[in-house]
Design an enzyme around this catalytic site. Sequence first.
Site, mmCIF file in Angstrom:
data_model
loop_
_atom_site.group_PDB
_atom_site.id
_atom_site.type_symbol
_atom_site.label_atom_id
_atom_site.label_comp_id
_atom_site.label_asym_id
_atom_site.label_seq_id
_atom_site.Cartn_x
_atom_site.Cartn_y
_atom_site.Cartn_z
ATOM 1 N N THR A 15 0.816 -1.212 0.000
ATOM 2 C CA THR A 15 0.000 0.000 0.000
ATOM 3 C C THR A 15 0.846 1.257 0.000
ATOM 4 O OG1 THR A 15 -0.081 -0.032 2.417
ATOM 5 C CG2 THR A 15 -1.902 -1.091 1.247
ATOM 6 N N GLY A 17 5.237 2.908 -0.511
ATOM 7 C CA GLY A 17 6.664 2.728 -0.745
ATOM 8 C C GLY A 17 7.033 1.693 -1.802
ATOM 9 N N ILE A 18 7.954 0.828 -1.432
ATOM 10 C CA ILE A 18 8.526 -0.137 -2.375
ATOM 11 C C ILE A 18 7.470 -1.127 -2.882
ATOM 12 C CG2 ILE A 18 10.177 -2.056 -2.545
ATOM 13 C CD1 ILE A 18 11.990 -0.443 -0.548
ATOM 14 N N GLY A 19 6.635 -1.645 -1.986
ATOM 15 C CA GLY A 19 5.614 -2.630 -2.383
ATOM 16 C C GLY A 19 4.631 -2.040 -3.381
ATOM 17 N N SER A 137 17.172 -6.230 3.127
ATOM 18 C CA SER A 137 17.726 -4.885 3.282
ATOM 19 C C SER A 137 19.240 -4.991 3.218
ATOM 20 C CB SER A 137 17.321 -4.320 4.646
ATOM 21 O OG SER A 137 18.107 -3.187 4.953
ATOM 22 N N TYR A 150 15.754 -5.866 13.624
ATOM 23 C CA TYR A 150 15.449 -5.616 12.210
ATOM 24 C C TYR A 150 16.484 -6.276 11.301
ATOM 25 C CZ TYR A 150 14.659 -2.999 7.861
ATOM 26 O OH TYR A 150 14.419 -2.644 6.552
HETATM 27 N N1 LIG Z 1 12.856 2.255 2.509
HETATM 28 C C1 LIG Z 1 14.036 1.770 2.834
HETATM 29 O O1 LIG Z 1 15.002 2.521 3.029
HETATM 30 C C2 LIG Z 1 14.245 0.284 2.912
HETATM 31 C C3 LIG Z 1 15.565 -0.192 2.896
HETATM 32 C C4 LIG Z 1 15.783 -1.554 2.977
HETATM 33 C C5 LIG Z 1 14.721 -2.424 3.060
HETATM 34 N N2 LIG Z 1 13.450 -1.956 3.070
HETATM 35 C C6 LIG Z 1 12.369 -2.934 3.175
HETATM 36 O O2 LIG Z 1 11.444 -2.735 2.140
HETATM 37 C C7 LIG Z 1 10.149 -3.172 2.576
HETATM 38 C C8 LIG Z 1 9.129 -2.095 2.248
HETATM 39 O O3 LIG Z 1 9.467 -0.929 2.984
HETATM 40 P P1 LIG Z 1 9.049 0.552 2.519
HETATM 41 O O4 LIG Z 1 10.257 1.376 2.628
HETATM 42 O O5 LIG Z 1 8.301 0.495 1.244
HETATM 43 O O6 LIG Z 1 8.090 0.944 3.746
HETATM 44 P P2 LIG Z 1 6.643 1.611 3.833
HETATM 45 O O7 LIG Z 1 6.479 2.646 2.785
HETATM 46 O O8 LIG Z 1 6.475 1.992 5.256
HETATM 47 O O9 LIG Z 1 5.675 0.404 3.475
HETATM 48 C C9 LIG Z 1 5.512 -0.688 4.336
HETATM 49 C C10 LIG Z 1 4.359 -1.538 3.826
HETATM 50 O O10 LIG Z 1 4.271 -2.703 4.655
HETATM 51 C C11 LIG Z 1 2.934 -2.809 5.125
HETATM 52 N N3 LIG Z 1 2.932 -3.468 6.433
HETATM 53 C C12 LIG Z 1 3.555 -3.094 7.562
HETATM 54 N N4 LIG Z 1 3.257 -3.948 8.549
HETATM 55 C C13 LIG Z 1 2.433 -4.887 7.999
HETATM 56 C C14 LIG Z 1 1.786 -6.036 8.500
HETATM 57 N N5 LIG Z 1 1.894 -6.411 9.778
HETATM 58 N N6 LIG Z 1 1.040 -6.772 7.639
HETATM 59 C C15 LIG Z 1 0.892 -6.416 6.347
HETATM 60 N N7 LIG Z 1 1.477 -5.335 5.823
HETATM 61 C C16 LIG Z 1 2.232 -4.589 6.649
HETATM 62 C C17 LIG Z 1 2.386 -1.379 5.180
HETATM 63 O O11 LIG Z 1 0.978 -1.371 5.085
HETATM 64 P P3 LIG Z 1 0.036 -1.317 6.411
HETATM 65 O O12 LIG Z 1 0.689 -0.392 7.381
HETATM 66 O O13 LIG Z 1 -1.277 -0.809 5.906
HETATM 67 O O14 LIG Z 1 -0.090 -2.711 6.916
HETATM 68 C C18 LIG Z 1 3.006 -0.820 3.908
HETATM 69 O O15 LIG Z 1 2.234 -1.174 2.794
HETATM 70 C C19 LIG Z 1 10.272 -3.504 4.054
HETATM 71 O O16 LIG Z 1 10.401 -4.893 4.229
HETATM 72 C C20 LIG Z 1 11.561 -2.796 4.459
HETATM 73 O O17 LIG Z 1 12.193 -3.432 5.542
HETATM 74 C C21 LIG Z 1 13.189 -0.613 2.993
#
Ligand SMILES: NC(=O)c1ccc[n+]([C@@H]2O[C@H](COP(=O)([O-])OP(=O)(O)OC[C@H]3O[C@@H](n4cnc5c(N)ncnc54)[C@H](OP(=O)(O)O)[C@@H]3O)[C@@H](O)[C@H]2O)c1
Length: 246
Positions: A15, A17-19, A137, A150
């Site tokens: 919903t 960011g990356i997803g 990550s 984490y």
């Molecule tokens: N951005 C970075 O710098 C970075 C770097 C390395 C790795 N990552 C990894 O990339 C992935 C995506 O991160 P992002 O940066 O795109 O973060 P984000 O924008 O905060 O998005 C996180 C997504 O995960 C969902 N989520 C969180 N808890 C959940 C749960 N219990 N069940 C189902 N969905 C859940 C959120 O939706 P809801 O809150 O509605 O559930 C949201 O859609 C993560 O695994 C993160 O660790 C990110």
Amino acid sequence: MSTLAGKIAVISGATSGIGLAIAQRFVAEGAHVFIFGRRQAQLDAAAKLIGRNVTTIQADASNLDDLDRVAATVKEEKGVVDIIVSNAGFTEQASIDTITPEHFDKAFNLMARGPVFLVQKLLPMMTGGGSIVLVSSAMHVMGIAGHTAYAATKAALRSYARTWAAEFKDRGIRVNLLSPGATDTPILDAQSGTREELVDMYQSMIPLGRLARAEEMASAALFLASGQSSYVTGADLMADGGIGQV
Ligand SMILES: NC(=O)c1ccc[n+]([C@@H]2O[C@H](COP(=O)([O-])OP(=O)(O)OC[C@H]3O[C@@H](n4cnc5c(N)ncnc54)[C@H](OP(=O)(O)O)[C@@H]3O)[C@@H](O)[C@H]2O)c1
């Protein structure tokens, strides 16, 4: 022809960011995506943005009953899965002095336990030629203070990719890790300090000198999900601007 024409993909945490960027890109490449997250309003907004070929399911990726419901919905609507992207995640910092069992369990339940059961529940529907992408990550190869739980969950995913690449060999299913570096998404707002301080800190550490855009992670995910990476399994694609390499 579109790279993912006719493919069925399931993406957790899509919903934001990356997803969300991955879901948008996959649909642009011809896939139908099932996306899930906990917040219905965000799911509705994501579906609107994606525009077509999307099914939303309100589900918590750390709750096994919810994962059963995700699998049941996919089975009923399409009956097959070609691509799984385990992406849902969050960050919450704690030093060893302040870490609590609740903090530890919350991280592991979502980012280490959840992916195992997401894959287990969808695997019976997965076709030969299928691809699993585990979003890890760059932190899984780095030591950044405050990230005991984490970073360890992300290292667990590295291990799953190796084990499953071997285990799914006879099924013709590939499993790879996508390890993003610091990417400009809402997750940064959950980290300690102001966003500006954080961006400055990361920029000083990143050889490419900037944070990634979520769309850049979607390109990397597309490579791993599609036949473009047909001879790649058990691998870790570090799309990290070099932060984990130097
Ligand atoms: N951005 C970075 O710098 C970075 C770097 C390395 C790795 N990552 C990894 O990339 C992935 C995506 O991160 P992002 O940066 O795109 O973060 P984000 O924008 O905060 O998005 C996180 C997504 O995960 C969902 N989520 C969180 N808890 C959940 C749960 N219990 N069940 C189902 N969905 C859940 C959120 O939706 P809801 O809150 O509605 O559930 C949201 O859609 C993560 O695994 C993160 O660790 C990110």
